[in-house]
Design an enzyme around this catalytic site. Structure first.
Site, mmCIF file in Angstrom:
data_model
loop_
_atom_site.group_PDB
_atom_site.id
_atom_site.type_symbol
_atom_site.label_atom_id
_atom_site.label_comp_id
_atom_site.label_asym_id
_atom_site.label_seq_id
_atom_site.Cartn_x
_atom_site.Cartn_y
_atom_site.Cartn_z
ATOM 1 N N ASP A 245 -8.842 3.797 -2.555
ATOM 2 C CA ASP A 245 -9.491 4.156 -1.190
ATOM 3 C C ASP A 245 -10.932 4.696 -1.859
ATOM 4 O O ASP A 245 -11.259 6.016 -2.072
ATOM 5 C CB ASP A 245 -8.911 5.241 -0.416
ATOM 6 C CG ASP A 245 -7.785 4.504 0.297
ATOM 7 O OD1 ASP A 245 -7.642 3.420 0.453
ATOM 8 O OD2 ASP A 245 -7.035 5.496 0.882
ATOM 9 N N GLU B 160 2.628 4.878 -4.213
ATOM 10 C CA GLU B 160 2.260 5.578 -5.449
ATOM 11 C C GLU B 160 3.725 6.293 -5.867
ATOM 12 O O GLU B 160 3.867 6.619 -7.229
ATOM 13 C CB GLU B 160 1.064 6.589 -5.195
ATOM 14 C CG GLU B 160 -0.252 6.075 -5.441
ATOM 15 C CD GLU B 160 -0.501 5.084 -4.157
ATOM 16 O OE1 GLU B 160 -1.100 4.182 -4.253
ATOM 17 O OE2 GLU B 160 0.033 5.394 -3.138
ATOM 18 N N ASP C 14 0.738 -1.152 0.001
ATOM 19 C CA ASP C 14 -0.047 -0.102 -0.005
ATOM 20 C C ASP C 14 0.900 1.192 -0.041
ATOM 21 O O ASP C 14 2.283 1.244 0.214
ATOM 22 C CB ASP C 14 -0.752 -0.041 1.064
ATOM 23 C CG ASP C 14 -2.008 0.681 1.104
ATOM 24 O OD1 ASP C 14 -2.348 1.636 0.056
ATOM 25 O OD2 ASP C 14 -3.128 0.749 2.034
#
Length: 799
Positions: free
Chosen positions: A483, A408, A405
């Site tokens: 999300d 990015e 997670d």
């Protein structure tokens, strides 16, 4: 050619006339008199690569996206030169390069235009960064449609949209918001019933404009790097998607348990809470295969550690969960807490493994642990070190999957939500700034994680899931869409995103069922689970801020609906596993939008809701509250209503009524759908038989069933079983032939055949040329009969 006039456009620079060319086997270099070189490489007859440089030479050719194992080769290649153009011809297409301005046009062998330059290649010198903004514009035909680009939260058909590719932690994103978590710079164009694809392999921030700025122009550009794109010819969309998927690579088969239902929350802790959740699943008889531990399992959010107050003996807990059929999956983020007493940090510091700013110091940013440094996963030495860190989690403690997670990469408390652009990266020996490495950072983290989990899981298969990804990430990892929000709009978005990701080469994807942010109503959760069980990755996940989101958090009716649909997924596991086998072998997407299924039908070009699950099951979710049914579109052919067995003729829109515990599901006539008995988790039961649901068709249809040991690598050595069922229906006959290949022996011995829509009363049954009396045929006189699994031909005649 579309345009002949000399162009000046916004001060951009253009190639001038071609003055020479060279050829090296399948590659052609065209040189302009203003130092532009166009390199055209024919990789296959329908796959052509175009590279442009404005420097007079090409930089090192390196890509993280391209699968090095993909096949090359063509049947025919010819270059012809005339006064005005060069012509490159293959057995599928003709590529014309105009001498006066280097513009390109591609035609099929009948002379029909497929894709033509409008302005074509042009560029803008970017003195701030020392590179060019590289641009390409193509002429778009009237009625042309555009698809692809990964997880975009927009209408499936991208006509009229402008989109941005920059991996971004986009919490609680909304419809049409740009950019999102993943970067897949690949699109499919469809015009005049002919499909083609463009893959713009450039990891800088990229943009695509599909006739938004100018009505008949589709363009794409990047804030640096090369104009480097692949053209893929169909003419069928299936061929485009398959070629792209081969080009960027396919995963290995996941373990079957990874296709079961998963439960997750931020966060399940302490240990007794985890066991309370898993016990409730077993008590309520809702099948579940995996439980996830979010960041709170760690000691102060330090990766590869455990909070011993919450989890005093992780190995014992993981083993006890495994005894109850639960695989444990844990989260690992890229941010490594700055703490010299923390062994992972100290080791990375000693070996100089962290990303650095341009003037030397380590990149520092805030994430969950506080101030962190970040490994440079573009360095192979760092990937090797990172892979080794998984030994304790996987080998010693027994964790079965890892969830990446925040990759990015996401950074808190800074305006861009990520690294500064001056951060430097190794980039596998091609040093660069974060402008180039940003979009592939998450993929390289997932790659390093995959290599570690695979090493320590062996001889079992690894399971990895990532939030951020670039084209090619599917070789290492599954993914989810980030999300999202507990809203009806996000249920619609999730449906679109899964179809789009499947078309974009990343098949093993799902959404957070129920929504990550905010709290769903019971009805929304029920409708989401009804959709989510038909997505390749199936997981409920929530932030936990607004209350619980386990199925029993809602009323008893929602629990019953959840159980019903999760049981249906577990019954369909052999069908889903076969879908996955077809994906990894043939590059066929597991979910197929209607336009992919039938591009000839213009009615499908703007459909968003309906999709084909595998090859023969059509699913249409309910996307509005208080619905007692909906209008939907069935593609051409005859389809069985799954709930009623009513046969409906497709090629039209119609109303279908549904109950709260149903959504419209239709089975293609002629299909043979394999089903397992319901299990609470994969491997719980030894089967004596599996069911084959046979849907009668007047005509022919093929179906498949792939099976292996459900984990491990024996399948790669031929220990698998692939059955091809050929159904042929006549007015008073039904013939099913089975051809099986592979060396795997299934445990079960027989098939339970369930006949649907048989238009005649059974008079005789013949197994492999032996006529069996109805009394001895284990036939119930209506729709069910039993047959040995190794049959070659089943012949049913009517009266």
């Amino acid at each position: 050619m579309i345009l002949n006039q000399e162009l000046e456009y916004k001060g951009d620079l253009f190639p001038s006339k071609i003055v020479s060319f060279t050829q090296e086997v399948n590659s052609f270099d065209f040189f302009s008199d203003n130092s532009v070189i166009l390199r055209v490489s024919v990789i296959r007859d329908s796959l052509i690569r175009f590279r442009y440089t404005t420097k007079g030479y090409f930089s090192n050719d390196f890509s993280y996206a391209i699968d090095k194992g993909q096949s090359h080769g063509y049947n025919f290649l010819e270059l012809l030169e005339s006064d005005d153009v060069y012509q490159i011809k293959t057995s599928k297409v003709v590529c014309i390069i105009r001498k006066v301005d280097m513009k390109v046009a591609i035609f099929d062998l009948d002379g029909k235009s497929i894709l033509e330059d409008e302005l074509g290649f042009h560029w803008e010198e970017n003195y701030n960064f020392g590179g060019n903004i590289v641009k390409m514009s193509k002429a778009s035909k009237e009625g042309e449609s555009f698809y692809g680009l990964g997880d975009k939260a927009s209408h499936l058909n991208l006509k009229g949209k402008r989109l941005e590719n920059w991996a971004t932690d986009q919490y609680a994103f909304h419809k049409d918001q740009e950019p999102l978590y993943k970067v897949v710079p690949f699109y499919i164009g469809l015009q005049n019933k002919m499909a083609y694809g463009v893959f713009f392999d450039n990891t800088f921030k990229t943009f695509f404009d599909f006739c938004a700025e100018r009505r008949n122009v589709a363009s794409f550009w990047a804030e640096g790097g090369e104009m480097n794109y692949y053209f893929i010819y169909g003419p069928k969309m299936q061929d485009v998607v398959t070629t792209y998927t081969h080009l960027t690579g396919k995963p290995e088969l996941p373990p079957l348990w990874a296709l079961g239902y998963h439960q997750c929350k931020w966060s399940y802790y302490p240990e007794n809470k985890v066991k309370e959740v898993t016990s409730k699943f077993r008590e309520l008889r809702i099948p579940c295969d995996a439980i996830y531990l979010d960041i709170d399992y760690m000691d102060g959010f330090r990766c590869f550690t455990w909070n011993k107050d919450y989890f005093p003996d992780p190995k014992k807990m993981v083993a006890e969960l495994a005894e109850d059929g639960f695989k444990t999956v844990v989260i690992i983020d890229p941010g490594i807490k700055i703490d010299k007493e923390y062994s992972v940090y100290a080791e990375a510091l000693a070996n100089d493994y962290f990303c650095k700013r341009a003037d030397g110091p380590y990149m520092k940013g805030k994430v969950w642990p506080g101030e962190c440094n970040f490994p440079d996963y573009t360095n192979p030495e760092v990937r090797e070190w990172w892979a080794g860190l998984f030994k304790e989690l996987i080998s010693d403690i027994g964790v079965k999957g890892v969830w990446n997670d925040m990759n990015e990469p996401a950074v808190m408390d800074v305006p861009g939500k990520t690294f500064p652009m001056d951060v430097r990266h190794h980039y596998d020996g091609n040093p660069c700034s974060h402008r180039k490495a940003h979009n592939i950072y998450g993929t390289q983290m997932a790659r390093a994680t995959y290599e570690g989990v695979k090493r320590f899981s062996y001889p079992k298969r690894p399971f990895i899931i990532t939030r951020s990804a670039y084209s090619g990430a599917q070789r290492y990892t599954s993914s989810w869409t980030g999300d999202n929000v507990a809203s009806w709009e996000h249920l619609w978005i999730a449906n679109i995103q899964m179809q789009r990701m499947s078309m974009s080469g990343m098949g093993f994807t799902g959404s957070d069922i129920g929504g990550f942010a905010e709290q769903p109503s019971g009805e929304l959760y029920a409708r989401w689970i009804q959709l989510g069980v038909f997505h390749p990755f199936c997981r409920t996940h929530s932030s936990g801020d607004h209350g619980d989101q386990e199925p029993w958090s809602f009323d008893e009716e929602v629990v019953d609906i959840t159980r019903k649909f999760v049981e249906l997924r577990y019954q369909l596991l052999p069908y889903l596993y076969t879908m996955f086998w077809e994906y990894i072998n043939d590059g066929v997407p597991m979910l197929k939008p209607l336009v992919y299924f039938d591009q000839e039908d213009p009615q499908t070009h703007y459909r968003t809701d309906e999709f084909i699950f595998g090859n023969q099951i059509l699913v249409c979710p309910i996307l509005e509250p208080n619905a007692i049914g909906r209008r939907m579109y069935l593609p051409k052919g005859n389809w069985y209503n799954y709930w009623t067995d009513e046969i409906v003729s497709g090629g039209k829109e119609f109303w279908v009524g549904t109950d709260y515990d149903q959504i419209p599901i239709f089975i293609k006539e002629g299909a043979i759908i394999p089903k397992y008995p319901v299990q609470q988790y994969v491997g719980e039961l030894e089967f004596e038989e599996i069911t084959l649901d046979v849907y009668y068709k007047l005509g022919k249809e093929k179906s498949m069933l792939y099976e292996d040991s459900q984990d491990g690598y024996d399948y790669s050595k031929g220990r698998f079983s692939l059955s091809t069922f050929s159904l042929r229906g006549k007015e008073n006959e039904l013939i099913i032939q089975q051809h099986t290949e592979g060396k795997f022996e299934t445990n079960y011995k027989r098939f339970k055949i369930v006949l649907h829509g048989l238009p005649f009363q059974v008079a005789s049954i013949e197994f492999d040329n032996d006529v069996i009396s109805l009394e001895n045929a284990q036939y119930d006189g209506k729709t069910i009969l039993f047959i040995h699994k190794d049959f070659t031909e089943l012949h049913i005649t009517g009266k």
